[in-house]
Motif scaffolding. Structure first.
Motif, PDB file in Angstrom:
ATOM      1  N   PHE A 183       1.030  -1.288   0.079  1.00  0.00           N
ATOM      2  CA  PHE A 183       0.098   0.095  -0.014  1.00  0.00           C
ATOM      3  C   PHE A 183       0.854   1.132  -0.010  1.00  0.00           C
ATOM      4  CE2 PHE A 183      -2.056   3.098   2.654  1.00  0.00           C
ATOM      5  CZ  PHE A 183      -3.282   3.612   1.833  1.00  0.00           C
ATOM      6  N   VAL A 184       0.835   2.088  -0.964  1.00  0.00           N
ATOM      7  CA  VAL A 184       1.224   3.437  -0.952  1.00  0.00           C
ATOM      8  C   VAL A 184       0.278   4.504  -1.030  1.00  0.00           C
ATOM      9  CG1 VAL A 184       3.121   4.713  -2.367  1.00  0.00           C
ATOM     10  CG2 VAL A 184       3.350   2.289  -2.196  1.00  0.00           C
ATOM     11  N   ALA A 185       0.234   5.155   0.145  1.00  0.00           N
ATOM     12  CA  ALA A 185      -0.827   6.156   0.196  1.00  0.00           C
ATOM     13  C   ALA A 185      -1.155   7.151  -0.657  1.00  0.00           C
ATOM     14  CB  ALA A 185      -0.448   6.939   1.825  1.00  0.00           C
ATOM     15  N   ILE A 186      -0.081   8.161  -1.078  1.00  0.00           N
ATOM     16  CA  ILE A 186      -0.461   9.413  -2.249  1.00  0.00           C
ATOM     17  C   ILE A 186       0.709   9.057  -3.251  1.00  0.00           C
ATOM     18  CG2 ILE A 186      -1.384  11.566  -2.429  1.00  0.00           C
ATOM     19  CD1 ILE A 186      -0.928  12.113   0.532  1.00  0.00           C
ATOM     20  N   GLY A 187       0.279   9.390  -4.332  1.00  0.00           N
ATOM     21  CA  GLY A 187       1.235   9.492  -5.319  1.00  0.00           C
ATOM     22  C   GLY A 187       0.851   8.227  -6.653  1.00  0.00           C
ATOM     23  N   PRO A 188       0.449   7.099  -6.304  1.00  0.00           N
ATOM     24  CA  PRO A 188       0.090   6.259  -7.290  1.00  0.00           C
ATOM     25  C   PRO A 188      -1.103   6.434  -8.058  1.00  0.00           C
ATOM     26  CG  PRO A 188       1.051   4.885  -5.669  1.00  0.00           C
ATOM     27  CD  PRO A 188       0.979   6.286  -5.131  1.00  0.00           C
ATOM     28  N   SER A 189      -1.934   7.432  -7.464  1.00  0.00           N
ATOM     29  CA  SER A 189      -3.006   7.605  -8.189  1.00  0.00           C
ATOM     30  C   SER A 189      -2.896   8.755  -9.329  1.00  0.00           C
ATOM     31  CB  SER A 189      -4.288   8.257  -7.374  1.00  0.00           C
ATOM     32  OG  SER A 189      -3.785   9.481  -6.714  1.00  0.00           O
ATOM     33  N   ASP A 190      -1.575   9.371  -9.653  1.00  0.00           N
ATOM     34  CA  ASP A 190      -1.284  10.005 -10.422  1.00  0.00           C
ATOM     35  C   ASP A 190      -0.543   9.377 -11.515  1.00  0.00           C
ATOM     36  OD1 ASP A 190       0.416  12.097 -11.891  1.00  0.00           O
ATOM     37  OD2 ASP A 190      -0.248  13.410 -10.293  1.00  0.00           O
ATOM     38  N   PRO A 191      -0.778   9.704 -12.762  1.00  0.00           N
ATOM     39  CA  PRO A 191      -0.309   8.952 -13.886  1.00  0.00           C
ATOM     40  C   PRO A 191       1.348   9.027 -14.178  1.00  0.00           C
ATOM     41  CG  PRO A 191      -1.508  10.847 -14.672  1.00  0.00           C
ATOM     42  CD  PRO A 191      -1.854  10.724 -13.285  1.00  0.00           C
ATOM     43  N   PHE A 192       1.814  10.059 -13.410  1.00  0.00           N
ATOM     44  CA  PHE A 192       3.514  10.066 -13.377  1.00  0.00           C
ATOM     45  C   PHE A 192       3.930   8.816 -12.700  1.00  0.00           C
ATOM     46  CE2 PHE A 192       3.837  11.406  -9.180  1.00  0.00           C
ATOM     47  CZ  PHE A 192       5.192  11.030  -8.709  1.00  0.00           C
ATOM     48  N   PHE A 193       3.054   8.261 -11.702  1.00  0.00           N
ATOM     49  CA  PHE A 193       3.731   7.079 -10.880  1.00  0.00           C
ATOM     50  C   PHE A 193       4.147   5.761 -11.627  1.00  0.00           C
ATOM     51  CE2 PHE A 193       3.507   3.247  -8.132  1.00  0.00           C
ATOM     52  CZ  PHE A 193       4.304   4.039  -7.108  1.00  0.00           C
TER      53      PHE A 193
ATOM     54  N   PRO B  73      -6.281  10.535 -16.114  1.00  0.00           N
ATOM     55  CA  PRO B  73      -6.384  11.501 -15.029  1.00  0.00           C
ATOM     56  C   PRO B  73      -6.044  11.120 -13.880  1.00  0.00           C
ATOM     57  CG  PRO B  73      -8.720  10.285 -15.572  1.00  0.00           C
ATOM     58  CD  PRO B  73      -7.595   9.916 -16.460  1.00  0.00           C
ATOM     59  N   ASP B  74      -6.028  11.939 -12.556  1.00  0.00           N
ATOM     60  CA  ASP B  74      -5.446  11.527 -11.066  1.00  0.00           C
ATOM     61  C   ASP B  74      -6.800  10.667 -10.587  1.00  0.00           C
ATOM     62  OD1 ASP B  74      -5.250  11.319  -8.428  1.00  0.00           O
ATOM     63  OD2 ASP B  74      -3.501  12.636  -8.288  1.00  0.00           O
ATOM     64  N   PHE B  75      -6.771   9.632 -10.328  1.00  0.00           N
ATOM     65  CA  PHE B  75      -8.157   8.824 -10.027  1.00  0.00           C
ATOM     66  C   PHE B  75      -8.590   9.737  -8.673  1.00  0.00           C
ATOM     67  CE2 PHE B  75      -9.180   5.130 -12.493  1.00  0.00           C
ATOM     68  CZ  PHE B  75      -8.285   5.506 -13.756  1.00  0.00           C
ATOM     69  N   LEU B  76      -7.664  10.164  -7.797  1.00  0.00           N
ATOM     70  CA  LEU B  76      -8.316  10.715  -6.752  1.00  0.00           C
ATOM     71  C   LEU B  76      -8.682  12.177  -6.998  1.00  0.00           C
ATOM     72  CD1 LEU B  76      -9.103  10.236  -3.781  1.00  0.00           C
ATOM     73  CD2 LEU B  76      -6.826  10.887  -3.182  1.00  0.00           C
TER      74      LEU B  76
END
Lengths: 300, 399
Positions: B261-271, B313-316
């Motif tokens: 689990f990685v809290a913030i970041g992976p929802s952004d397409p740059f990850f 898009p950023d899913f969040l």
């Protein structure tokens, strides 16, 4: 983890060397410009950022390996440094004659302005998005040490560059002239060193190493138009630890900083990173105001 | 630097509109005048890299609204234009900008800035001028302290709920032990504070718990210890910057827990671009949206975004930004520009959005469940809770 395991872990040594080598490369360019001209380039980290973008675009748009593109990007950095010196800074230096205090202040403002312009132009041109790509992401094992190939490559390139620059300064005529200007500027002029040429070279070399460091950074981590500042700060810490203008001491200080970041954190807690870093920094300034490795009585 | 963006087009647009209004009949004057929507956004400074997914979403929406003749303002369609200022990543700057937008620029409506501290900072300004604004990219238990009335938060990713739901999610997947590493920035620190007691209550052993500063440069020592702990799950409460560092170094060290689990970041397409698609695969992160047939408009939004920007898009954040626009649009269609009416409608009604129905209870979204998404074959899928899941959780088999 027991203390002995921490200290003997090859994995940590590798991490410390990678961090240290990158710091060394970043600080080297900063120190060259400061040493020869007494100009503190606060836009230095932004040059690293531009180098990172160059590496990123070369890889993502053209498909060129960042390691192949690196020399060309460094060369472009050198060109920009040389051009800026000719167009902007030579005039500035000439205008102040021997009034070096005023010149230092003005150059600081000039570089600060440059930094803001570079950041915002980069944000407008490249968007403020985070950027990153994957290159040589495979992991190799040497003994029980796991190394991602791109980190290993960055370590080798940064290390070799630092050694190369050290040889250049120690062996070549221009390098020796550069050191002469750093140590005794007026005396160097008296014995016939072309100070103008030395300064142009150090600007070019300083910018080139920053751009090269940027390419290496782009292989390892993500960046944005505003991530240059952290490199400027890291560079400052290193060159102040080592002694402003003292190039070789800067290399040692960079490795020391890498060690503190990894070993210090391993032995205490990651949360104490800044405390350790700035604690050492303040302590050094108190105890060795001319830098950790300054030779007594030689500097200014 | 308080320049509206893009200035020239705005000025020309306004002049043209004003010209038309002068020539035309008085009754048409208002309809011809574009509707001005104001907001601040961190375009420069340390947070600027986090804001494009939100701004892109705003711009996509403006384009679509104008293409269908404009925004419905109580039955009259009016073209939309933006008045945007750069808040330089400073909440206090955002406060000044929102005051200026209301009193000086006299914008018709307000959109949200990026980020929790900015939402909290401008809430008193909205209250003072009785100007309603639907928030979006803000998540904190502190939001509940904000006086209800003129600001609403559509997200369900509130740290205390994340603590409860993540624990239930782990339990459902037979996780017996976990390692927690947390960035000390407010959002992740809050999650840690609510998560660890929940884990203990549920009998999930926390084998290691560590914190690290936002400017962390190397995680080798922390992740070496995490690997030695050999836990079923690694819960990396990271921010976008260190989420990439975590993934890269976890790969290097072979930190192969099945639940990552990685809290913030992976929802952004740059990850996935920064860490590689195979490393991103099966990583679980916070978001409560993914395109689902049950959520009307979700697939068209996704498709339009990808078409315009060439990336997901950023899913969040993008989803939240779009939801806030949908809610505002529906309220204004009924109320026109009457602020009190807009406020009443947003406070009381249920809105259909791309994330399903949303109704506010005070400042909070009372319907959308707290959820988690996972990269599966390169796409994020909601995997928890089961009620809105678009796919099933898969164990991570390596980086």
């Amino acid at each position: 983890m027991p203390v002995a395991d921490v200290l003997l872990s090859g994995q940590l040594l590798f991490a410390a060397l990678v961090t240290g080598a990158l710091y060394a490369l970043v600080a080297l360019g900063l120190n060259l410009v400061y040493g020869t001209m007494r100009m503190l380039n606060v836009a230095h980290g932004d040059l690293v950022m531009l180098g990172a973008y160059a590496g990123f675009w070369a890889f993502s748009l053209v498909g060129v390996s960042p390691l192949v593109a690196a020399p060309l990007i460094a060369l472009a950095g050198a060109g920009i440094g040389w051009g800026l010196y000719r167009v902007l800074f030579r005039r500035l230096l000439g205008g102040f004659g021997t009034n070096s205090a005023r010149m230092e202040g003005n150059s600081l403002l000039l570089f600060f302005g440059l930094s803001i312009i570079v950041q915002n132009v980069a944000a407008a041109a490249f968007t403020p998005n985070n950027r990153g790509y994957t290159y040589l992401e495979n992991v190799v094992h040497v003994g029980n040490v796991a190394m991602t190939v791109n980190r290993l490559a960055a370590l080798i390139v940064a290390g070799l560059t630092c050694i190369g620059v050290a040889f250049f300064l120690g062996r070549s005529v221009l390098g020796l002239a550069m050191r002469a200007v750093i140590e005794r500027r007026d005396a160097a002029r008296v014995v016939g060193v072309d100070v103008d040429r030395v300064q142009a070279t150090s600007f070019a070399l300083g910018f080139a190493t920053a751009a090269l460091a940027g390419v290496l950074v782009s292989m390892l981590e993500q960046f944005s138009p505003f991530s240059g500042f952290q490199f400027t700060i890291a560079g400052f810490i290193v060159i102040i630890l080592g002694g402003l203008g003292n190039l070789m001491a800067g290399l040692v200080a960079a490795l020391l900083l890498g060690m503190i970041e990894t070993y210090g954190v391993a032995l205490t807690s990651a949360n104490l990173r800044s405390v350790l870093l700035y604690g050492l920094f303040v302590l050094t300034l108190l105890v060795f105001p001319n830098g950790l490795l300054a030779r007594s009585g030689v500097r200014r | 630097m308080q320049r509206p963006h893009p200035p020239r087009r705005l000025v020309l647009g306004s002049l043209a509109a004003a010209g038309l209004a002068l020539c035309g009949l008085p009754a048409r004057a208002q309809a011809d005048k574009p509707l001005r929507l104001g907001f601040s956004m961190a375009r420069t400074g340390m947070l600027a890299n986090a804001t494009p997914s939100q701004l892109n979403t705003y711009e996509l929406w403006r384009e679509q609204v104008n293409a269908r003749g404009g925004m419905d303002v109580g039955g009259v369609k009016r073209k939309v234009e933006f008045v945007m200022y750069d808040d330089q990543s400073k909440p206090e700057q955002a406060v000044r900008i929102y005051e200026k937008l209301i009193t000086d620029d006299k914008v018709d409506l307000l959109l949200a800035p990026w980020g929790t501290p900015f939402h909290i900072a401008i809430a008193p300004v909205l209250e003072k001028y009785k100007f309603p604004m639907v928030g979006n990219t803000a998540a904190s238990v502190a939001l509940r302290q904000v006086k209800p009335g003129y600001i609403w938060f559509p997200t369900s990713a509130i740290p205390d709920r994340i603590g409860v739901e993540l624990t239930a999610f782990l339990k459902a997947n037979n996780v017996k032990s976990a390692v927690v590493i947390a960035n000390v920035l407010p959002f992740t620190k809050e999650i840690k504070n609510y998560l660890e007691p929940e884990l203990k209550k549920a009998g999930i052993e926390v084998k290691m718990s560590a914190e690290y500063p936002p400017d962390v440069k190397d995680m080798t020592s922390m992740l070496t210890q995490a690997k030695q702990a050999n836990a079923d799950a690694v819960l990396a409460l990271a921010y976008p910057g260190d989420s990439v560092l975590y993934a890269k170094q976890a790969k290097e060290l072979g930190l192969n827990s099945k639940f990552q689990f990685v809290a913030i970041g992976p929802s952004d397409p740059f990850f996935p671009k920064a860490v590689g698609a195979s490393a991103a695969e099966d990583v679980v992160t916070i978001a409560h949206w993914s395109p689902r047939p049950q959520w009307k408009g979700s697939q068209p939004f996704y498709d339009a975004y990808v078409k315009k920007y060439g990336e997901d898009p950023d899913f969040l954040n993008s989803a939240l930004a779009w939801m806030s626009l949908e809610i505002l649009e529906k309220a204004v269609a009924q109320a026109g520009l009457d602020k009190a009416k807009i406020r009443d409608i947003i406070s009381k009604q249920t809105f259909e959005t791309i994330n399903g129905p949303v109704r506010f209870d005070g400042v909070q979204n009372a319907i959308t469940p707290t959820a988690f998404v996972q990269y599966q074959s390169g796409r994020l899928q909601v995997v928890w809770p089961k009620s809105i899941a678009s796919s099933q959780f898969k164990a991570k088999t390596g980086w």
